[in-house]
Every structure is written in structure tokens, then in C-alpha cells.
Design a protein around this motif. Structure first.
Motif, PDB file in Angstrom:
ATOM      1  N   GLU A 142      47.917  38.755  48.407  1.00 48.15           N
ATOM      2  CA  GLU A 142      46.697  38.858  47.530  1.00 48.15           C
ATOM      3  C   GLU A 142      46.913  38.647  46.140  1.00 48.15           C
ATOM      4  O   GLU A 142      45.953  38.455  45.388  1.00 48.15           O
ATOM      5  N   VAL A 144      50.306  36.612  43.601  1.00 49.48           N
ATOM      6  CA  VAL A 144      50.683  35.310  43.160  1.00 49.48           C
ATOM      7  C   VAL A 144      51.393  34.862  44.430  1.00 49.48           C
ATOM      8  O   VAL A 144      52.664  35.099  44.888  1.00 49.48           O
ATOM      9  N   HIS A 145      50.683  33.760  45.074  1.00 45.99           N
ATOM     10  CA  HIS A 145      51.385  33.063  46.310  1.00 45.99           C
ATOM     11  C   HIS A 145      51.271  31.514  46.373  1.00 45.99           C
ATOM     12  O   HIS A 145      51.436  30.916  47.264  1.00 45.99           O
ATOM     13  N   ARG A 146      51.012  31.081  45.201  1.00 51.80           N
ATOM     14  CA  ARG A 146      50.699  29.602  45.296  1.00 51.80           C
ATOM     15  C   ARG A 146      51.898  28.688  45.611  1.00 51.80           C
ATOM     16  O   ARG A 146      51.816  27.844  46.465  1.00 51.80           O
ATOM     17  N   ASP A 147      53.344  29.308  45.594  1.00 55.76           N
ATOM     18  CA  ASP A 147      54.477  28.580  46.083  1.00 55.76           C
ATOM     19  C   ASP A 147      54.878  29.096  47.246  1.00 55.76           C
ATOM     20  O   ASP A 147      55.972  28.557  47.965  1.00 55.76           O
ATOM     21  N   ARG A 304      45.026  32.065  49.873  1.00 61.67           N
ATOM     22  CA  ARG A 304      43.789  31.565  48.964  1.00 61.67           C
ATOM     23  C   ARG A 304      44.118  30.568  47.940  1.00 61.67           C
ATOM     24  O   ARG A 304      43.346  29.737  47.743  1.00 61.67           O
ATOM     25  N   ASP A 305      45.427  30.511  47.384  1.00 63.07           N
ATOM     26  CA  ASP A 305      45.848  29.457  46.272  1.00 63.07           C
ATOM     27  C   ASP A 305      46.881  28.443  46.606  1.00 63.07           C
ATOM     28  O   ASP A 305      47.334  27.765  45.706  1.00 63.07           O
ATOM     29  N   ASN A 306      47.062  28.430  48.149  1.00 65.99           N
ATOM     30  CA  ASN A 306      48.388  27.348  48.182  1.00 65.99           C
ATOM     31  C   ASN A 306      47.886  26.553  49.438  1.00 65.99           C
ATOM     32  O   ASN A 306      48.565  25.676  49.861  1.00 65.99           O
TER      33      ASN A 306
END
Length: 344
Positions: A142, A144-147, A304-306
Motif C-alpha cells: 500500500e 511505495v511500490h512503483r519499482d 496501484r502504481d506499477n
């Protein structure tokens, strides 16, 4: 850093004895990852057993036409080796795309395979992390997981494996040679690293006290071409957002041998078996390559972000397949020919 002892054995057996006698001991080779983790407080070995002086740094051809790369062979030496450049250009390209020249001069083959994730939660001891402290949670899901991972992850961990070299080795069907007090064994690179499941703290199938002695590569398929491509946030010194390694043969307009592995997407180098099934025997066309990549990436579950990683990996795969296939048909293309041709 916590205080630690240091020893430099002269024989493999002696190194194994030192590790067995000290439960908190760790093998040290180049140290480019382990020493950083010690500085961060993520790792705190009581004893470092330096294997840099052991005779494990050779790179030599095998009788069956393959290659044996010693565990302490430096990444820069392997990348520049004439046999690697000529027969396994995908490996040379992957190594040269990783880190800086200074780090490649220190980093070793075994250490590269064993490097740990760069997930920010794993590296920050003030944060919970199931990989570092089992049972503490995975805030990356939930947070920071962009990478981080889009495929093969679990509720317990979404970390990615950072190695470029290991992705190329997965596509090359390489094997890892191990030795411990119980004897020697060989593990395919594709089975050496683990998916997280409910035990994300276990990165590999390495048993306690075992030492990597070498990586072996089979002879490349006749006429095969291979290549590696990596997408990252900046032009150099960055880990992959997504990468792909491909080994390919094309004959009479159809794909013969096809081996493909993704990096930057999962907890381990991701061998694309579904894509390979679509490719083998199919027309060597952009439509086939897109269909193969889509078949593999259908299992992706981005967070969510990747989600951008899925089309990024797809486009990388299609691009490399097109270029290698074009070269196999006799036209100029980036990527090297294996099995006797010249690397770029």
C-alpha cells in the motif's frame, strides 16, 4: 556497523568449516552488496569468511562446448571474456548494463546471484518488512511500490530481484554448482531463486553453509542470436524497471529455439515459459511476438502504481525479438549471434 571477525581461508574445505563453526558467519567475495547491508544494519554477521583467495575465479570452456564461470570471477572480466562476447552476448550485455565499471570490477558471479532486493522497506530497519523481519508485514503493498513486482508476488512480499546477470543466465539455461558439507549439487538458475510465497525471507534454495562454486552454461543452439535490453529511470547506474533476455533461432521464417526471461518484474528472474510455447514453431512476425508476450504477462497482477511495467515489458520483449529475428534472417540488427558469430 556491528563488530565482526574476519578470516581468509586458503581452501574450500576450510571455508566450509569456518561457516559451519560459526552460525552467524557469512561468505564474503566482492562485498558490493553485503557490506552495504551491514552499513544499513540489515545484515550483521559475526564473522566474514573471505573466499576471494580461493581458486574459484576461472572462466573456461567445457568439453561439451559450454562454459564454466567460477563463483569469484569478476563481472567485468566475464563481460569482456571473448567466449562470452562471441557465444553468449546476452550475458555480456546484461553484465555491462548493471552498476558502474568500478562495481563490476569488484562484484562476483556468485555475489551477483545472491544480491538482495533494493526494496526501500527492506533496506530501512525502521520499517516493517517480512523479508527482513518475518511476520512484521509488507507496507510496500500500500506504500511505495512503483519499482516492485507485478507478477509472482504474494501478500507477504512484492520485492523484485535486482540482478541483470541472473536474467540472462535464466534465458541461457545456466546451472549453479554448489558445495557444502553434505556434498556437491547442481541447481538450474531458474530454480535457484524462490518466489516469496509465505517465506519471503528465503531468497534462494541455498542450504545453510553451502557455497556457490561456479555457474555453467550449455553450448548455445546452432545459429542462435541473443540479446538483453533494460528499461530504467536514467541512462546508467539504475536497476531495471523491466528487462528482457532472449535467445532465439529462426529458420525458414519460423521460430525454432526460443528462450525468454524477464527482469524487474518478480521476486526472481522470470522465465517466460508461456511466451516460449507460443513462439516455438510460429511465424517469426511482430504479431507472434506480441501474442507471446501477452500470453506470458496475462498472469500479471500490478499494484496501484506499477501497472506501467506490464506494457513496458511487453514492448521490450517484442522489440528484442524483432531485432534478433531480423538478424537471424541475415539483415543487420543489434544483439549478438551465439555459437561462433561476433558480438556487438
Amino acid at each position: 556497523m556491528k563488530p565482526f571477525a574476519y578470516e581468509r581461508p586458503e581452501r574450500v574445505e576450510e571455508a566450509l568449516d569456518r561457516i559451519a563453526a560459526h552460525p552467524g558467519a557469512r561468505f564474503l567475495a566482492g562485498g558490493t552488496n553485503l557490506v552495504d547491508l551491514m552499513k544499513l544494519g540489515v545484515a550483521g554477521p559475526s564473522l566474514l569468511v573471505d573466499i576471494g583467495g580461493l581458486p574459484l575465479d576461472g572462466v573456461e570452456e567445457t568439453p561439451d562446448g559450454g562454459l564454466r564461470i567460477g563463483a569469484t570471477a569478476r563481472n567485468s572480466d566475464v563481460a569482456a571474456h571473448p567466449v562470452v562476447r562471441a557465444r553468449y552476448p546476452v550475458l555480456s550485455q546484461a553484465l555491462l548494463s548493471g552498476a558502474s565499471a568500478q562495481l563490476r570490477n569488484a562484484a562476483t558471479t556468485g555475489g551477483n546471484l545472491l544480491q538482495r532486493t533494493r526494496c526501500p522497506y527492506f533496506q530501512d530497519t525502521s520499517k516493517p518488512c517480512n523479508k527482513r523481519a518475518p511476520g512484521s508485514g509488507c507496507p510496500a503493498r500500500e506504500g511505495v511500490h512503483r519499482d516492485l513486482a507485478v507478477i509472482g508476488h504474494s501478500a507477504h512480499c512484492v520485492a523484485t530481484h535486482p540482478s541483470d546477470m541472473a536474467v540472462a543466465l535464466a534465458a541461457l539455461d545456466a546451472e549453479v554448482r554448489l558445495i557444502g558439507h553434505s556434498g556437491e549439487r547442481t541447481v538450474p538458475v531458474t530454480a535457484f531463486h524462490r518466489l516469496p510465497g509465505d517465506r519471503p525471507e528465503q531468497d534462494t534454495v541455498l542450504e545453510p553453509g553451502e557455497l556457490i562454486t561456479a555457474v555453467t552454461l550449455p553450448a548455445p543452439p546452432p545459429g542462435a542470436r541473443s540479446g538483453y535490453r533494460k528499461a530504467r529511470d536514467r541512462a546508467s547506474y539504475a536497476f531495471a524497471l523491466a528487462s528482457v533476455a532472449v535467445v532465439l533461432t529462426v529458420e525458414d521464417g519460423r521460430v525454432g529455439h526460443a528462450a525468454l526471461a524477464f527482469g524487474g518484474l518478480a521476486h526472481k528472474p522470470w522465465r517466460a515459459r508461456e511466451a516460449e510455447e507460443v513462439l516455438r514453431g510460429a511465424p517469426a512476425t511482430a504479431e507472434t511476438y506480441a501474442r507471446a508476450a501477452d500470453a506470458e504477462l496475462a498472469a500479471a497482477e500490478p499494484l496501484r502504481d506499477n501497472g506501467f511495467k506490464v506494457p513496458l515489458a511487453r514492448n521490450l520483449a517484442v522489440s528484442v525479438l524483432r531485432e534478433l529475428a531480423a538478424g537471424a534472417d541475415g539483415t543487420d540488427a543489434p544483439g549478438g549471434r551465439t555459437g561462433g558469430g561476433t558480438a556487438p
